[in-house]
Enzyme design. Structure first.
Site, PDB file in Angstrom:
ATOM      1  N   ASP A   1      45.036  92.522  67.273  1.00 53.00           N
ATOM      2  CA  ASP A   1      46.293  92.672  69.158  1.00 53.00           C
ATOM      3  C   ASP A   1      47.785  92.780  68.100  1.00 53.00           C
ATOM      4  O   ASP A   1      47.365  92.660  67.621  1.00 53.00           O
ATOM      5  CB  ASP A   1      46.195  91.129  69.085  1.00 53.00           C
TER       6      ASP A   1
ATOM      7  N   ASN B   1      42.104  75.627  71.603  1.00 45.67           N
ATOM      8  CA  ASN B   1      41.890  76.345  72.844  1.00 45.67           C
ATOM      9  C   ASN B   1      40.833  77.244  73.011  1.00 45.67           C
ATOM     10  O   ASN B   1      40.885  78.064  73.900  1.00 45.67           O
ATOM     11  CB  ASN B   1      43.052  76.471  73.365  1.00 45.67           C
TER      12      ASN B   1
ATOM     13  N   HIS C   1      40.482  80.655  72.122  1.00 47.84           N
ATOM     14  CA  HIS C   1      40.735  82.161  72.231  1.00 47.84           C
ATOM     15  C   HIS C   1      40.467  82.715  70.804  1.00 47.84           C
ATOM     16  O   HIS C   1      40.125  81.942  70.434  1.00 47.84           O
ATOM     17  CB  HIS C   1      42.188  82.539  72.770  1.00 47.84           C
TER      18      HIS C   1
ATOM     19  N   GLU D   1      42.989  84.279  75.458  1.00 48.89           N
ATOM     20  CA  GLU D   1      43.205  82.600  76.161  1.00 48.89           C
ATOM     21  C   GLU D   1      42.094  82.263  77.281  1.00 48.89           C
ATOM     22  O   GLU D   1      41.804  82.964  78.253  1.00 48.89           O
ATOM     23  CB  GLU D   1      44.484  83.091  76.701  1.00 48.89           C
TER      24      GLU D   1
HETATM   25  P1  PGA Z   1      44.113  81.542  62.909  1.00 46.23           P
HETATM   26  O1  PGA Z   1      44.078  82.067  63.524  1.00 46.23           O
HETATM   27  O2  PGA Z   1      43.675  81.981  61.658  1.00 46.23           O
HETATM   28  O3  PGA Z   1      45.711  81.114  62.469  1.00 46.23           O
HETATM   29  O4  PGA Z   1      44.242  79.848  63.175  1.00 46.23           O
HETATM   30  C1  PGA Z   1      43.321  81.489  64.756  1.00 46.23           C
HETATM   31  C2  PGA Z   1      43.315  82.295  65.413  1.00 46.23           C
HETATM   32  O5  PGA Z   1      43.952  81.912  66.430  1.00 46.23           O
HETATM   33  O6  PGA Z   1      42.511  83.233  66.543  1.00 46.23           O
END
Ligand code: PGA
Length: 241
Positions: free
Chosen positions: A67, A136, A138, A143
């Protein structure tokens, strides 16, 4: 789904890097799906360490990232392009022409999504897809929503995600509200989805993903459909499973 529980973040990173290294040893032309965020940084450090010791060669691989933010330019230090250069690409011998990240600055984002899917579809398959998980649930920026979206798309980031991303920005008002993300399809159909989670704040999402129903309300749960999925959790992230 195979679950590997480690004691620490360092062990988690070593396990993940070992799996990626094995994939590249078996297929030097592997297509490696990459992720940004805090979680994969330790894995990237291990891969760089092995590269410096000439124990791994990235010359022939291709990489596809999950992304990118919409409206953040390549050279902005908060962009995922910049993250990848800084944390991996500039430190190994990957051919940058074979690294792909969506362009969130395109003035035709719909076309950019189609172009990204064409790139993904031009590969036989993603051999290993590294993933973090949002609090959450995702994966990439898929999302929680009413449906799974198969292809690359533009997403309105949820408030949870915007809040979680604030830590990377000096000015909170600059945190993007939209992103372009690979869809669920290529992630779940990758040969090995490899999801990492570290820290207490991920324990609820991991519990939902591992013990709950497959549901677009917890996008990571779809990984249960791929029997090759590997989930690596440290003690805190794995405390509820
Ligand atoms: P993080 O993010 O590795 O910074 O915790 C993971 C994500 O949101 O997919």
């Amino acid at each position: 789904m195979r679950i590997i529980k480690t004691k620490t973040y360092e062990e988690l990173s070593l396990e993940a890097a070992n799996i990626i290294r094995s994939v590249i040893i078996l297929n030097p032309f592997a297509v490696v799906g990459l992720a940004t965020g805090s979680t994969p940084i330790g894995t990237y450090k291990k891969l760089i360490e092995w590269y410096n010791k000439k124990e791994i060669d990235f010359k022939n691989i291709s990489t596809i990232n999950l992304d990118e933010y919409v409206g953040i330019s390549y050279d902005d230090k908060c962009s995922y392009h910049h993250f990848m250069e800084e944390n991996l690409f500039d430190k190994i011998n990957v051919n940058k022409e074979n690294t792909y990240i969506p362009n969130g600055m395109s003035n035709d984002l719909k076309n950019e999504c189609e172009k990204y899917d064409n790139i993904i579809n031009s590969k036989v398959r993603i051999d290993v897809q590294l993933l973090g998980i949002g609090e959450n649930g995702h994966i990439g920026f898929n999302e929680p929503s009413d449906e799974f979206i198969y292809d690359t798309h533009i997403v309105d980031l949820t408030l949870d995600t915007i809040n979680a991303n604030k830590r990377f920005f000096d000015d909170e008002s600059k945190v993007p509200k939209k992103a372009i993300t690979m869809g669920i399809g290529p992630i779940v159909n990758s040969n090995i989805p490899l999801l990492l989670a570290s820290g207490k704040n991920k324990s609820d999402a991991i519990e939902k993903m591992v013990k709950g129903q497959i549901s677009s309300k917890c996008p990571a749960s779809i990984l249960g459909l791929n029997k090759n999925t590997i989930v690596i959790v440290d003690e805190e992230a794995g405390s509820k499973i």
